[in-house]
Design a protein around this motif. Structure first.
Motif, mmCIF file in Angstrom:
data_model
loop_
_atom_site.group_PDB
_atom_site.id
_atom_site.type_symbol
_atom_site.label_atom_id
_atom_site.label_comp_id
_atom_site.label_asym_id
_atom_site.label_seq_id
_atom_site.Cartn_x
_atom_site.Cartn_y
_atom_site.Cartn_z
ATOM 1 N N GLN A 3 24.220 41.842 52.119
ATOM 2 C CA GLN A 3 24.475 40.559 51.476
ATOM 3 C C GLN A 3 24.872 40.742 50.009
ATOM 4 O O GLN A 3 25.719 40.013 49.501
ATOM 5 N N LEU A 4 24.261 41.694 49.345
ATOM 6 C CA LEU A 4 24.657 41.987 47.972
ATOM 7 C C LEU A 4 26.097 42.490 47.922
ATOM 8 O O LEU A 4 26.873 42.094 47.053
ATOM 9 N N HIS A 5 26.456 43.358 48.854
ATOM 10 C CA HIS A 5 27.818 43.916 48.883
ATOM 11 C C HIS A 5 28.871 42.833 49.065
ATOM 12 O O HIS A 5 29.917 42.875 48.430
ATOM 13 N N ILE A 6 28.607 41.885 49.951
ATOM 14 C CA ILE A 6 29.622 40.862 50.223
ATOM 15 C C ILE A 6 29.497 39.651 49.299
ATOM 16 O O ILE A 6 30.324 38.757 49.336
ATOM 17 N N GLY A 7 28.459 39.642 48.477
ATOM 18 C CA GLY A 7 28.313 38.571 47.494
ATOM 19 C C GLY A 7 27.719 37.296 48.035
ATOM 20 O O GLY A 7 27.805 36.247 47.394
ATOM 21 N N ILE A 9 24.193 36.012 49.058
ATOM 22 C CA ILE A 9 22.776 36.318 49.054
ATOM 23 C C ILE A 9 22.049 35.005 48.777
ATOM 24 O O ILE A 9 22.588 34.141 48.081
ATOM 25 N N PRO A 10 20.880 34.823 49.341
ATOM 26 C CA PRO A 10 20.214 33.525 49.165
ATOM 27 C C PRO A 10 19.672 33.299 47.749
ATOM 28 O O PRO A 10 18.477 33.258 47.506
ATOM 29 N N LEU A 11 20.606 33.186 46.821
ATOM 30 C CA LEU A 11 20.297 32.760 45.464
ATOM 31 C C LEU A 11 20.823 31.340 45.322
ATOM 32 O O LEU A 11 21.725 30.923 46.059
ATOM 33 N N ASN A 12 20.291 30.585 44.396
ATOM 34 C CA ASN A 12 20.613 29.160 44.324
ATOM 35 C C ASN A 12 22.097 28.852 44.167
ATOM 36 O O ASN A 12 22.552 27.818 44.640
ATOM 37 N N GLN A 13 22.860 29.732 43.540
ATOM 38 C CA GLN A 13 24.293 29.471 43.411
ATOM 39 C C GLN A 13 24.927 29.318 44.799
ATOM 40 O O GLN A 13 25.667 28.366 45.051
ATOM 41 N N THR A 23 19.915 22.515 43.421
ATOM 42 C CA THR A 23 20.526 22.933 42.170
ATOM 43 C C THR A 23 20.996 24.381 42.261
ATOM 44 O O THR A 23 20.382 25.172 42.980
ATOM 45 N N PRO A 24 22.055 24.729 41.543
ATOM 46 C CA PRO A 24 22.502 26.127 41.537
ATOM 47 C C PRO A 24 21.772 26.973 40.487
ATOM 48 O O PRO A 24 22.037 28.157 40.344
ATOM 49 N N THR A 25 20.838 26.382 39.763
ATOM 50 C CA THR A 25 20.212 27.076 38.640
ATOM 51 C C THR A 25 19.015 27.928 39.057
ATOM 52 O O THR A 25 18.395 27.707 40.089
ATOM 53 N N CYS A 26 18.701 28.870 38.197
ATOM 54 C CA CYS A 26 17.571 29.776 38.413
ATOM 55 C C CYS A 26 16.255 29.005 38.297
ATOM 56 O O CYS A 26 16.053 28.265 37.334
ATOM 57 N N PRO A 27 15.350 29.179 39.253
ATOM 58 C CA PRO A 27 14.075 28.452 39.201
ATOM 59 C C PRO A 27 13.161 28.908 38.065
ATOM 60 O O PRO A 27 12.182 28.231 37.761
ATOM 61 N N HIS A 28 13.492 30.006 37.433
ATOM 62 C CA HIS A 28 12.646 30.541 36.364
ATOM 63 C C HIS A 28 13.202 30.274 34.968
ATOM 64 O O HIS A 28 12.559 30.619 33.982
ATOM 65 N N CYS A 29 14.369 29.699 34.870
ATOM 66 C CA CYS A 29 15.041 29.563 33.566
ATOM 67 C C CYS A 29 15.244 28.102 33.159
ATOM 68 O O CYS A 29 16.238 27.769 32.520
ATOM 69 N N GLN A 30 14.350 27.243 33.511
ATOM 70 C CA GLN A 30 14.348 25.827 33.113
ATOM 71 C C GLN A 30 15.682 25.121 33.322
ATOM 72 O O GLN A 30 16.075 24.273 32.528
ATOM 73 N N GLY A 31 16.376 25.495 34.381
ATOM 74 C CA GLY A 31 17.633 24.829 34.709
ATOM 75 C C GLY A 31 18.775 25.124 33.756
ATOM 76 O O GLY A 31 19.777 24.410 33.746
ATOM 77 N N LEU A 32 18.664 26.182 32.970
ATOM 78 C CA LEU A 32 19.686 26.484 31.976
ATOM 79 C C LEU A 32 20.725 27.494 32.446
ATOM 80 O O LEU A 32 21.795 27.596 31.857
ATOM 81 N N THR A 33 20.417 28.254 33.494
ATOM 82 C CA THR A 33 21.282 29.347 33.913
ATOM 83 C C THR A 33 21.533 29.277 35.417
ATOM 84 O O THR A 33 20.603 29.084 36.194
ATOM 85 N N ILE A 34 22.781 29.460 35.797
ATOM 86 C CA ILE A 34 23.128 29.521 37.217
ATOM 87 C C ILE A 34 22.524 30.801 37.793
ATOM 88 O O ILE A 34 22.638 31.870 37.199
ATOM 89 N N GLU A 35 21.892 30.686 38.949
ATOM 90 C CA GLU A 35 21.275 31.850 39.577
ATOM 91 C C GLU A 35 22.314 32.617 40.394
ATOM 92 O O GLU A 35 22.556 32.347 41.558
ATOM 93 N N THR A 36 22.934 33.578 39.753
ATOM 94 C CA THR A 36 23.931 34.449 40.364
ATOM 95 C C THR A 36 23.306 35.814 40.656
ATOM 96 O O THR A 36 22.199 36.098 40.210
ATOM 97 N N ILE A 37 24.045 36.646 41.346
ATOM 98 C CA ILE A 37 23.585 38.017 41.582
ATOM 99 C C ILE A 37 23.385 38.723 40.245
ATOM 100 O O ILE A 37 22.376 39.380 40.032
#
Length: 106
Positions: A3-7, A9-13, A23-37
């Protein structure tokens, strides 16, 4: 790892794009950052200590997503990092709970 190779992966993005996250944001970053690989592996302050352990094993090579995904010497440390974050175990439990609830409602 695949999943990492093909991009995909079950991240919010990605989950947000298929309507599986509010939401596409990281659950640990107060909604400020998109949770990407890239955010999950390199930037998220929540996992900083665990990433530092990965960096200690691989040194500067750990800064390269390409290296982490293509070099066999990176596989074990990367899997250790992923397991240590427990990020995907939490999502698997949540997905299983949602499936059980949906089944009960039928």
């Amino acid at each position: 790892m695949m999943q990492l190779h093909i991009g995909h992966i079950p991240l919010n993005q990605d989950l947000f794009q298929i309507y599986c996250s509010e939401t596409p944001t990281c659950p640990h970053c107060q909604g400020l950052t998109i949770e990407t690989i890239h955010h999950y592996l390199f930037e998220c302050p929540h996992y900083q200590h665990k990433w530092h352990i990965l960096w200690q094993k691989l040194k500067q090579k750990a800064d390269s997503l390409s290296f982490l995904l293509t070099k066999s010497e990176a596989t074990k440390p990367l899997l250790s990092y992923i397991n240590s974050t427990k990020h995907f175990k939490t999502q698997a439990i949540s997905a299983h709970r949602d499936l059980v609830i949906c089944t009960l409602l039928l």
